[in-house]
Design a protein around this motif. Sequence first.
Motif, PDB file in Angstrom:
ATOM      1  N   ASN A 124      -8.160   8.478  -9.020  1.00  0.00           N
ATOM      2  CA  ASN A 124      -7.224   8.496  -7.897  1.00  0.00           C
ATOM      3  C   ASN A 124      -6.577   9.885  -7.766  1.00  0.00           C
ATOM      4  O   ASN A 124      -5.919  10.351  -8.695  1.00  0.00           O
ATOM      5  CB  ASN A 124      -6.150   7.435  -8.122  1.00  0.00           C
ATOM      6  CG  ASN A 124      -5.222   7.273  -6.929  1.00  0.00           C
ATOM      7  OD1 ASN A 124      -5.246   8.064  -5.994  1.00  0.00           O
ATOM      8  ND2 ASN A 124      -4.401   6.238  -6.971  1.00  0.00           N
ATOM      9  N   ARG A 155      -9.871   2.137   3.433  1.00  0.00           N
ATOM     10  CA  ARG A 155      -9.258   3.199   4.223  1.00  0.00           C
ATOM     11  C   ARG A 155      -8.105   2.655   5.072  1.00  0.00           C
ATOM     12  O   ARG A 155      -8.135   1.513   5.531  1.00  0.00           O
ATOM     13  CB  ARG A 155     -10.316   3.871   5.106  1.00  0.00           C
ATOM     14  CG  ARG A 155     -11.527   4.333   4.289  1.00  0.00           C
ATOM     15  CD  ARG A 155     -12.549   5.096   5.088  1.00  0.00           C
ATOM     16  NE  ARG A 155     -13.788   5.262   4.320  1.00  0.00           N
ATOM     17  CZ  ARG A 155     -14.851   5.938   4.734  1.00  0.00           C
ATOM     18  NH1 ARG A 155     -14.834   6.522   5.939  1.00  0.00           N
ATOM     19  NH2 ARG A 155     -15.937   6.025   3.980  1.00  0.00           N
ATOM     20  N   ALA A 158      -4.014  10.814  -6.146  1.00  0.00           N
ATOM     21  CA  ALA A 158      -2.592  10.817  -5.808  1.00  0.00           C
ATOM     22  C   ALA A 158      -1.842  11.817  -6.684  1.00  0.00           C
ATOM     23  O   ALA A 158      -2.071  11.879  -7.892  1.00  0.00           O
ATOM     24  CB  ALA A 158      -1.995   9.427  -6.001  1.00  0.00           C
ATOM     25  N   ILE A 186       0.831  -1.207   0.000  1.00  0.00           N
ATOM     26  CA  ILE A 186       0.000   0.000   0.000  1.00  0.00           C
ATOM     27  C   ILE A 186       0.863   1.253   0.000  1.00  0.00           C
ATOM     28  O   ILE A 186       0.410   2.326   0.398  1.00  0.00           O
ATOM     29  CB  ILE A 186      -0.961   0.009   1.202  1.00  0.00           C
ATOM     30  CG1 ILE A 186      -0.192   0.059   2.529  1.00  0.00           C
ATOM     31  CG2 ILE A 186      -1.874  -1.200   1.178  1.00  0.00           C
ATOM     32  CD1 ILE A 186      -1.002   0.601   3.674  1.00  0.00           C
ATOM     33  N   GLN A 245      -8.960   7.431   3.387  1.00  0.00           N
ATOM     34  CA  GLN A 245      -9.276   6.645   2.208  1.00  0.00           C
ATOM     35  C   GLN A 245      -8.064   6.493   1.290  1.00  0.00           C
ATOM     36  O   GLN A 245      -7.355   7.452   0.998  1.00  0.00           O
ATOM     37  CB  GLN A 245     -10.423   7.276   1.424  1.00  0.00           C
ATOM     38  CG  GLN A 245     -10.909   6.394   0.277  1.00  0.00           C
ATOM     39  CD  GLN A 245     -12.191   6.900  -0.345  1.00  0.00           C
ATOM     40  OE1 GLN A 245     -12.527   8.066  -0.238  1.00  0.00           O
ATOM     41  NE2 GLN A 245     -12.922   6.013  -0.999  1.00  0.00           N
ATOM     42  N   CYS A 246      -7.852   5.265   0.838  1.00  0.00           N
ATOM     43  CA  CYS A 246      -6.833   4.956  -0.161  1.00  0.00           C
ATOM     44  C   CYS A 246      -7.541   4.878  -1.507  1.00  0.00           C
ATOM     45  O   CYS A 246      -8.092   3.830  -1.881  1.00  0.00           O
ATOM     46  CB  CYS A 246      -6.156   3.626   0.152  1.00  0.00           C
ATOM     47  SG  CYS A 246      -5.155   3.633   1.651  1.00  0.00           S
ATOM     48  N   GLU A 254       0.363   8.901  -1.451  1.00  0.00           N
ATOM     49  CA  GLU A 254      -0.653   9.862  -1.874  1.00  0.00           C
ATOM     50  C   GLU A 254      -1.240  10.631  -0.691  1.00  0.00           C
ATOM     51  O   GLU A 254      -1.689  11.773  -0.842  1.00  0.00           O
ATOM     52  CB  GLU A 254      -1.769   9.167  -2.654  1.00  0.00           C
ATOM     53  CG  GLU A 254      -2.779   8.419  -1.817  1.00  0.00           C
ATOM     54  CD  GLU A 254      -3.747   7.598  -2.641  1.00  0.00           C
ATOM     55  OE1 GLU A 254      -4.938   7.560  -2.258  1.00  0.00           O
ATOM     56  OE2 GLU A 254      -3.360   6.983  -3.636  1.00  0.00           O
ATOM     57  N   ILE A 278      -6.934   1.913  -4.175  1.00  0.00           N
ATOM     58  CA  ILE A 278      -6.952   0.501  -3.804  1.00  0.00           C
ATOM     59  C   ILE A 278      -8.339  -0.088  -4.019  1.00  0.00           C
ATOM     60  O   ILE A 278      -9.335   0.440  -3.535  1.00  0.00           O
ATOM     61  CB  ILE A 278      -6.509   0.300  -2.342  1.00  0.00           C
ATOM     62  CG1 ILE A 278      -5.035   0.660  -2.189  1.00  0.00           C
ATOM     63  CG2 ILE A 278      -6.742  -1.149  -1.910  1.00  0.00           C
ATOM     64  CD1 ILE A 278      -4.496   0.454  -0.790  1.00  0.00           C
ATOM     65  N   CYS A 285      -0.661   4.281  -1.578  1.00  0.00           N
ATOM     66  CA  CYS A 285      -1.636   4.972  -0.730  1.00  0.00           C
ATOM     67  C   CYS A 285      -0.936   5.866   0.275  1.00  0.00           C
ATOM     68  O   CYS A 285      -1.319   7.026   0.474  1.00  0.00           O
ATOM     69  CB  CYS A 285      -2.522   3.963  -0.011  1.00  0.00           C
ATOM     70  SG  CYS A 285      -3.525   4.677   1.326  1.00  0.00           S
TER      71      CYS A 285
END
Length: 691
Positions: A428, A191, A430, A84, A113-114, A90, A117, A87
């Motif tokens: 996303n 998350r 990121a 991860i 929150q990721c 980001e 993913i 994540c």
Amino acid sequence: MVKPVKLAAATAATLALLVGAAQADEGMWTFDNVPAAAIGKSTGFTPDAQWLKKAQLSYVRLAGGCSGSFVSGEGLVMTNHHCISDCIAELSSAQKDYQADGFLARNRAEEKQCAGIEINQLVDITDVTGKVEAATTGKTGQDFANARRTVLADLEKDCAGGDDKLRCDAVTLYQGGRYSLYKYKRYQDVRLAFAPEAAAAAFGGDPDNFNFPRYCLDMSLLRVYEDGKPIASPNHFKWSREGSKEGEASFVIGNPGSTSRLRTIAELEFIRDNVAPSFLFWAQERRGRLIEFGRENDDRRREALDDLSGTENGVKVWRGRQIALADKDFFGAKVRAEQELRAKIAADPKLAAEVGDAFTQIEQAQARYAQLYPRFIMLERSRAFDSELAAFARLLLRAGDERGLPNPERLREYGDSRLPALKQRLSNPAPVHAELEIALLSFSLTKLREQFSPDDPIVKAVLGKRSPDQVAEAAVKGSKLGDPAERLRLFEGGKAAIDASDDPMIALMKLVDQAARQARKSVEEEVDAVVEQAQARIAKARFALYGDSIYPDATFSLRLSYGKMQGWTEPDGQEVAPYTTIAGLYERDTGAAPFAIPPSWEAARGKVQMSTPYNAVSTNDIIGGNSGSAAINAKGEVIGLIFDGNIHSLSGDYGYDPRRNRSVMVDVRGMAEALRTVYDARHLTRELGVQ
């Protein structure tokens, strides 16, 4: 640095997978063909249907390429820190660097929150071999490839039924000998609940990678939400309070990415002579570029960290594979294994007639692949366009074209059942780091010119009168694709919006898309279709000779591996114990990266139980993609978290040696002690049942 290792001599029995049943603890078994009797004989425990179903529903797959598992009834998922890292990156900023400082949500409201993913839970497996064979029988070349693509796309679409909360993947097993349809429950609200500092998760860094003893806390905890609330997950693995002992059984549930154990010698020679050298030349130079980029300042070091770690890992993996395929004893055993299989087939007139010239056809296809590979890897696999923005541009460009076609006629990654995952990727938030993008794209465009020469039409179209640096800078700085809102606008607008866009990165990818598609079409028609049909005939011969006592190569689909907690003996006679302790972590601390413990561990020096087992090894047969897999005992309790293999396991893509191939895991007792004492995360240990 890792010292060069000469792989231990392999025997024909070690590699018996190619000609007969798996040996010892070898095997990555599909859940519809678990060798229960062999497991019982090896471990003393025979899993029944109820145990297997609970294990299946407790595991999860991270769509980006890792494994995980539910570990509480409230949607808590355990996986690796390195799984991860995107994540964590980001969520980080110059003001708050969660890679350096770690992350802990004290309550559900603090869980972050990721966005990138997606978690998949396998709910059903269906054998669809008959349907695929009915659609492809009598077809060859491009006709076979088209028919296969159509039937697989239809199967996936019908399985999902238009429900975005379902994902269906048609999986090719035994190189085309069988096909299965895997139905997943899809979760996209994931998350972050806990992640340690990168210095703790990857303690020892690249020097320790694929080595043991290890002292890593390569773990993280996520939580799955639906409709804004944590899901109920009644099927989950509880954490063991007692952990494991040497010699006890260990079961690994996860998604091994890919292996090549059933491939022919001709295919392995192609990997040895083409794929491995090509990757290593490219990756070693890329690593150097990333190191230099990161030396500029702390921000650039943080931005390049993920790419650098992945590249360093890839270099070691492919170096190990190349060493294995170049080792005379190891490869000689593979050759003898194939010769034995071919002799058994030749001795049976019916099998010989059915297999025909399958091996020769594969050899000829590999010769053609050697000619096609450079353009395929550079253009279709985008090695020449090493950029997040370029990847977004390619995705949008092809989504615009493919979505206008009937579902069966599209490239498989743009089928209806795959679109929700593509849309999530585009949304996303990121950040895209412009200077890193320019550095990598410039490097890859330089490699494009080196590969094909300045006079090549594609090179001329891409570079014109400009240098790779100039093209990269103009495309990155002029692109708006770093904004997820812009990406979604173009995605929703379809082909019309893409055609109207003046984004320079989209324009760049338009220049090569036709050539890239042609490179893909040539490989699919002249290599993949030929090899798959030939391998299917070989697979049927194997089934006739050995029944279902063999397992298919890994395909990033759910597998069960069984083994035991056990160290090994090095060729020089050195004994490697199966466990390390937290005390060893502190003894190894030098205060300088990558052997520096973070401040949280320094503060806990007088509090943690030094004798607590920290990392461990087992004989479980794993490969890349198993990262994040739970290691469980016969009671279905977590005893560890897989995060690596030892140096001997690098040959595991081609064969398994029970003497020295080992899986490396974070011991459950080490994870519990870290959460309790180092991070004061007792709300999580209570949820995990190990307060």
